[in-house]
Design an enzyme around this catalytic site. Structure first.
Site, mmCIF file in Angstrom:
data_model
loop_
_atom_site.group_PDB
_atom_site.id
_atom_site.type_symbol
_atom_site.label_atom_id
_atom_site.label_comp_id
_atom_site.label_asym_id
_atom_site.label_seq_id
_atom_site.Cartn_x
_atom_site.Cartn_y
_atom_site.Cartn_z
ATOM 1 N N ASP A 22 0.877 -1.164 0.000
ATOM 2 C CA ASP A 22 0.000 0.000 0.000
ATOM 3 C C ASP A 22 0.918 1.218 0.000
ATOM 4 O OD1 ASP A 22 -1.597 2.180 0.592
ATOM 5 O OD2 ASP A 22 -2.610 1.255 2.285
ATOM 6 N N VAL A 23 0.938 1.988 -1.082
ATOM 7 C CA VAL A 23 1.907 3.078 -1.220
ATOM 8 C C VAL A 23 1.658 4.218 -0.245
ATOM 9 C CG1 VAL A 23 2.422 2.578 -3.633
ATOM 10 C CG2 VAL A 23 0.598 4.218 -3.075
ATOM 11 N N ASN B 241 4.451 5.090 -9.944
ATOM 12 C CA ASN B 241 3.369 5.000 -10.922
ATOM 13 C C ASN B 241 2.000 4.777 -10.299
ATOM 14 O OD1 ASN B 241 2.260 4.359 -13.720
ATOM 15 N ND2 ASN B 241 1.976 2.384 -12.709
ATOM 16 N N SER C 183 -0.482 13.007 -15.260
ATOM 17 C CA SER C 183 -1.580 12.873 -16.216
ATOM 18 C C SER C 183 -1.724 14.194 -16.950
ATOM 19 C CB SER C 183 -2.887 12.551 -15.473
ATOM 20 O OG SER C 183 -4.016 12.727 -16.311
ATOM 21 N N TYR D 14 -8.439 14.194 -8.385
ATOM 22 C CA TYR D 14 -7.442 13.595 -9.276
ATOM 23 C C TYR D 14 -6.593 14.677 -9.928
ATOM 24 C CZ TYR D 14 -5.638 10.717 -13.138
ATOM 25 O OH TYR D 14 -4.827 10.059 -14.039
ATOM 26 N N LYS E 76 -2.583 15.329 -9.423
ATOM 27 C CA LYS E 76 -1.688 15.192 -10.571
ATOM 28 C C LYS E 76 -0.957 16.491 -10.889
ATOM 29 C CE LYS E 76 -2.315 10.814 -11.437
ATOM 30 N NZ LYS E 76 -1.212 9.851 -11.187
ATOM 31 N N VAL F 144 -5.500 6.420 -21.818
ATOM 32 C CA VAL F 144 -4.790 5.176 -22.114
ATOM 33 C C VAL F 144 -5.796 4.034 -22.233
ATOM 34 C CG1 VAL F 144 -3.026 3.553 -21.328
ATOM 35 C CG2 VAL F 144 -2.766 6.004 -20.867
ATOM 36 N N GLY G 5 -7.537 0.605 -21.883
ATOM 37 C CA GLY G 5 -7.425 -0.421 -20.857
ATOM 38 C C GLY G 5 -8.574 -0.377 -19.868
#
Length: 253
Positions: free
Chosen positions: A52-53, A79, A132, A145, A149, A178, A180
């Protein structure tokens, strides 16, 4: 150049693509990820740690393990990120804001904090932080977000200034949309928030770029490898978009 790279959120998506690209270039790979199932699918030749960062004790333990196993670190790809809530700013709950900022900003800070001493001692190293295009232009309905960023760009430029005299470089990659599963989730939430179809939102993102297309994870990964290599030895403190050139960050579709 090949060396030793640690990639957070390296079990899937952009992080997994980064790990694969570094591996093709001959690097030793260490991936950290919160998702144990994703880690179970990485090659046996890679080192891996569930992490867990936002947990400083866990991050500190990971970097101590890296130093014990490898004796140092040549590149860090910070990342890890989460999309956060999709809502008008007045509808965003504080705890959702804090959770988004914790992963996207504090996670990058903690990784850099514990990578820096190893790199300074070695007199070399490269830190690549994933931001981003939302960190360049803003992002309607995604205030936490976008704020996080933007903040990692300031963090990275400061790292470049602070660590440059030790031979350590720091740069930011700003991916656009991106392809995905993660982006599919974003498209679905934005479609619901805006009363649009998923395809209409997708087309809005694509048509907002000069190249008229989404980015592939491999495009971002290739930039990370380049920025970590000797070919980029004089590139530091830079914000590099891999986005097909965003010409309209908020297309009205």
């Amino acid at each position: 150049m090949s060396g030793r790279v640690l990639i957070t959120a390296g079990g899937s998506g952009i992080g997994r693509a980064m790990a694969e690209a570094f591996a093709r270039d001959g690097w030793q790979i260490w991936v950290a990820d919160l998702d144990g199932a994703a880690l179970a699918e990485v090659p046996d030749s890679w080192r891996k740690t569930q992490l867990d960062v936002t947990d400083e004790a866990g991050v500190a333990a990971l970097f101590a393990e890296v130093e014990a196993a490898w004796g140092g670190l040549d590149a860090l790809c910070a990342n890890a990120g989460v999309a956060g809530p999709t809502a008008a700013v007045e509808d965003i709950k504080l705890q959702d804001w804090q959770a988004c900022v914790a992963v996207n900003l504090e996670g990058a800070f903690l990784a850099a904090k514990y990578a820096a001493p190893m790199m300074k001692a070695a007199g070399q190293g490269a830190i690549v932080i994933t931001s981003s295009t939302a960190g360049q232009y803003g992002y309607p309905y995604r205030a936490p977000y976008a704020a996080a960023k933007w903040a990692v760009i300031g963090l990275t430029k400061t790292l470049a200034m602070e660590l440059g005299s030790f031979g350590v470089r720091a740069n930011v990659i700003c991916p656009g949309a991106v392809e995905g599963p993660r982006m599919e989730g974003v498209l679905a939430r934005e479609a619901a928030a805006k009363g649009m179809t998923r395809d209409a939102v997708y087309e809005g993102y694509a048509s907002g770029t000069a190249l008229g297309a989404f980015v592939e994870a491999g495009d971002v990964a290739d930039m990370a490898v380049f920025l970590s290599s000797d070919k980029a030895r004089m590139i530091s403190g830079q914000v590099i978009a891999v986005d097909g050139f965003t010409v309209n960050p908020d297309p009205k579709v």
